[in-house]
Design an enzyme around this catalytic site. Sequence first.
Site, PDB file in Angstrom:
ATOM      1  CB  ALA A  28      26.766  28.230  84.665  1.00 50.34           C
ATOM      2  N   GLY A  68      23.636  31.433  81.953  1.00 55.60           N
ATOM      3  CA  GLY A  68      22.860  31.441  83.191  1.00 55.60           C
ATOM      4  C   GLY A  68      22.432  32.834  83.625  1.00 55.60           C
ATOM      5  CD  GLU A 124      20.002  29.315  81.146  1.00 52.03           C
ATOM      6  OE1 GLU A 124      21.115  29.346  81.723  1.00 52.03           O
ATOM      7  OE2 GLU A 124      19.524  28.294  80.650  1.00 52.03           O
ATOM      8  CD  GLU A 142      23.985  28.513  77.731  1.00 52.24           C
ATOM      9  OE1 GLU A 142      23.773  29.029  76.622  1.00 52.24           O
ATOM     10  OE2 GLU A 142      23.463  28.925  78.779  1.00 52.24           O
TER      11      GLU A 142
HETATM   12  N1  CAA Z   1      32.444  31.658  84.901  1.00 53.32           N
HETATM   13  C1  CAA Z   1      33.569  31.821  85.604  1.00 53.32           C
HETATM   14  N2  CAA Z   1      34.393  32.879  85.460  1.00 53.32           N
HETATM   15  C2  CAA Z   1      34.042  33.809  84.556  1.00 53.32           C
HETATM   16  C3  CAA Z   1      32.866  33.707  83.786  1.00 53.32           C
HETATM   17  C4  CAA Z   1      32.047  32.574  84.000  1.00 53.32           C
HETATM   18  N3  CAA Z   1      30.868  32.404  83.332  1.00 53.32           N
HETATM   19  N4  CAA Z   1      32.788  34.781  82.964  1.00 53.32           N
HETATM   20  C5  CAA Z   1      33.875  35.523  83.223  1.00 53.32           C
HETATM   21  N5  CAA Z   1      34.643  34.943  84.177  1.00 53.32           N
HETATM   22  C6  CAA Z   1      35.895  35.428  84.734  1.00 53.32           C
HETATM   23  C7  CAA Z   1      37.025  35.313  83.744  1.00 53.32           C
HETATM   24  O1  CAA Z   1      37.551  34.007  83.753  1.00 53.32           O
HETATM   25  C8  CAA Z   1      37.995  36.359  84.252  1.00 53.32           C
HETATM   26  O2  CAA Z   1      38.665  35.815  85.367  1.00 53.32           O
HETATM   27  P1  CAA Z   1      40.276  36.048  85.528  1.00 53.32           P
HETATM   28  O3  CAA Z   1      40.381  37.541  85.688  1.00 53.32           O
HETATM   29  O4  CAA Z   1      40.567  35.280  86.761  1.00 53.32           O
HETATM   30  O5  CAA Z   1      40.897  35.547  84.290  1.00 53.32           O
HETATM   31  C9  CAA Z   1      37.065  37.436  84.780  1.00 53.32           C
HETATM   32  O6  CAA Z   1      35.788  36.819  84.985  1.00 53.32           O
HETATM   33  C10 CAA Z   1      36.863  38.586  83.809  1.00 53.32           C
HETATM   34  O7  CAA Z   1      36.430  38.053  82.561  1.00 53.32           O
HETATM   35  P2  CAA Z   1      37.177  38.351  81.180  1.00 53.32           P
HETATM   36  O8  CAA Z   1      38.603  38.680  81.407  1.00 53.32           O
HETATM   37  O9  CAA Z   1      36.864  37.250  80.255  1.00 53.32           O
HETATM   38  O10 CAA Z   1      36.413  39.694  80.746  1.00 53.32           O
HETATM   39  P3  CAA Z   1      36.218  40.237  79.247  1.00 53.32           P
HETATM   40  O11 CAA Z   1      35.663  41.607  79.406  1.00 53.32           O
HETATM   41  O12 CAA Z   1      37.430  40.031  78.437  1.00 53.32           O
HETATM   42  O13 CAA Z   1      35.083  39.304  78.621  1.00 53.32           O
HETATM   43  C11 CAA Z   1      32.988  38.138  78.607  1.00 53.32           C
HETATM   44  C12 CAA Z   1      33.774  39.348  79.135  1.00 53.32           C
HETATM   45  C13 CAA Z   1      32.782  38.257  77.111  1.00 53.32           C
HETATM   46  C14 CAA Z   1      31.627  38.141  79.332  1.00 53.32           C
HETATM   47  C15 CAA Z   1      33.763  36.833  78.922  1.00 53.32           C
HETATM   48  O14 CAA Z   1      34.146  36.859  80.288  1.00 53.32           O
HETATM   49  C16 CAA Z   1      32.998  35.581  78.685  1.00 53.32           C
HETATM   50  O15 CAA Z   1      32.812  35.174  77.553  1.00 53.32           O
HETATM   51  N6  CAA Z   1      32.514  34.930  79.790  1.00 53.32           N
HETATM   52  C17 CAA Z   1      31.816  33.695  79.693  1.00 53.32           C
HETATM   53  C18 CAA Z   1      30.421  33.863  79.199  1.00 53.32           C
HETATM   54  C19 CAA Z   1      29.731  32.526  79.015  1.00 53.32           C
HETATM   55  O16 CAA Z   1      30.130  31.729  78.211  1.00 53.32           O
HETATM   56  N7  CAA Z   1      28.667  32.289  79.797  1.00 53.32           N
HETATM   57  C20 CAA Z   1      27.908  31.083  79.715  1.00 53.32           C
HETATM   58  C21 CAA Z   1      28.408  30.105  80.721  1.00 53.32           C
HETATM   59  S1  CAA Z   1      27.670  28.510  80.467  1.00 53.32           S
HETATM   60  C22 CAA Z   1      26.179  28.604  81.238  1.00 53.32           C
HETATM   61  O17 CAA Z   1      25.753  29.635  81.735  1.00 53.32           O
HETATM   62  C23 CAA Z   1      25.442  27.313  81.278  1.00 53.32           C
HETATM   63  C24 CAA Z   1      24.050  27.422  81.730  1.00 53.32           C
HETATM   64  O18 CAA Z   1      23.134  27.821  81.024  1.00 53.32           O
HETATM   65  C25 CAA Z   1      23.669  26.902  83.009  1.00 53.32           C
END
Ligand code: CAA
Length: 271
Positions: free
Chosen positions: A76, A121, A124, A144
């Site tokens: 998400a 997400g 999912e 999450e």
């Molecule tokens: N939402 C919004 N932006 C996101 C994102 C997300 N889920 N995941 C990554 N991005 C963005 C980052 O903020 C970054 O943006 P900027 O360049 O503007 O800073 C860009 O994408 C690249 O990401 P990273 O620099 O973090 O890339 P990385 O290779 O260092 O790390 C990663 C990759 C481990 C996937 C890391 O991006 C990460 O942990 N992302 C989040 C994953 C996460 O927690 N997902 C679950 C979300 S909650 C959810 O999904 C709830 C649900 O069930 C409904």
Amino acid sequence: TFDPGSYSTLKLDLDEGILTLTVDRPEALNALSQQVVSELWKAFTAIQDSCTHDAGWPVRGVIVTGGGGKAFVAGADIREMASMGPDSAAEYARSMQGVTLLIEKLPVPVIAAVDGFALGGGCELALACDFIYASEAAQFGQPEVNLGLVPGFGGSVRLPQRVGLGPARELIYTARRIDAAEALRLGLANRVLPSRDELLAAARETLQEIAGKAPAAVGLAKQSIAGATGRPTNQGLEAEAEAFREAFTTDDMREGTAAFLEKRKAAFTGK
Ligand code: CAA
């Protein structure tokens, strides 16, 4: 002809009956912003409407994948969620849950081709597809709780269904990421392919194989499994008997059984 409409966060490419739907927001690792969710709704509704004999079954299978090379879908959209209140969050969850239900109800098979991160997400979304093929670079997880959140797009329901309660609880409570080999071992992924190209080719090949079958029968089989999942045995069997009955109303069932008895290849029309 099939006109799926135009999109800013998705790419749709229809090639010989197989539609590749790419979530294409690589700057945010394809995170499911509200706009992505509404475009997914629009795209799957258009596909649904085209899955009839009158429309000629232009789409016989769908591959869902992510653009940019690094992620399937990283979840998400955390940036959008950071400023949401509880009610808009619930609405956000329900709208993406609606997309997952649309995918499950689609009468054609949908394969998630996961290359890179399928987190939260994203995992999912993959779980809502009929099954998952992964590249060796795939990473799955429900992170999450790292964010003070819980799964909201179906993970609490479909992850236990797919891998069993024990592994699902462990994945969700620890937020651990697992690689493709572990996903295969758990039954989360059906197959692991060495590269992205081989991943997409394998998904296409399986969908083409399925496209050689009677489309209504494949749709009814999908409906029957969905109608049985999570239900008591008697209700599941009732859904199956209903689908079985429905199959007998199709021309393709007459053709398929006649072709067997006449020792020839069936010529299905999709009716
Ligand atoms: N939402 C919004 N932006 C996101 C994102 C997300 N889920 N995941 C990554 N991005 C963005 C980052 O903020 C970054 O943006 P900027 O360049 O503007 O800073 C860009 O994408 C690249 O990401 P990273 O620099 O973090 O890339 P990385 O290779 O260092 O790390 C990663 C990759 C481990 C996937 C890391 O991006 C990460 O942990 N992302 C989040 C994953 C996460 O927690 N997902 C679950 C979300 S909650 C959810 O999904 C709830 C649900 O069930 C409904």
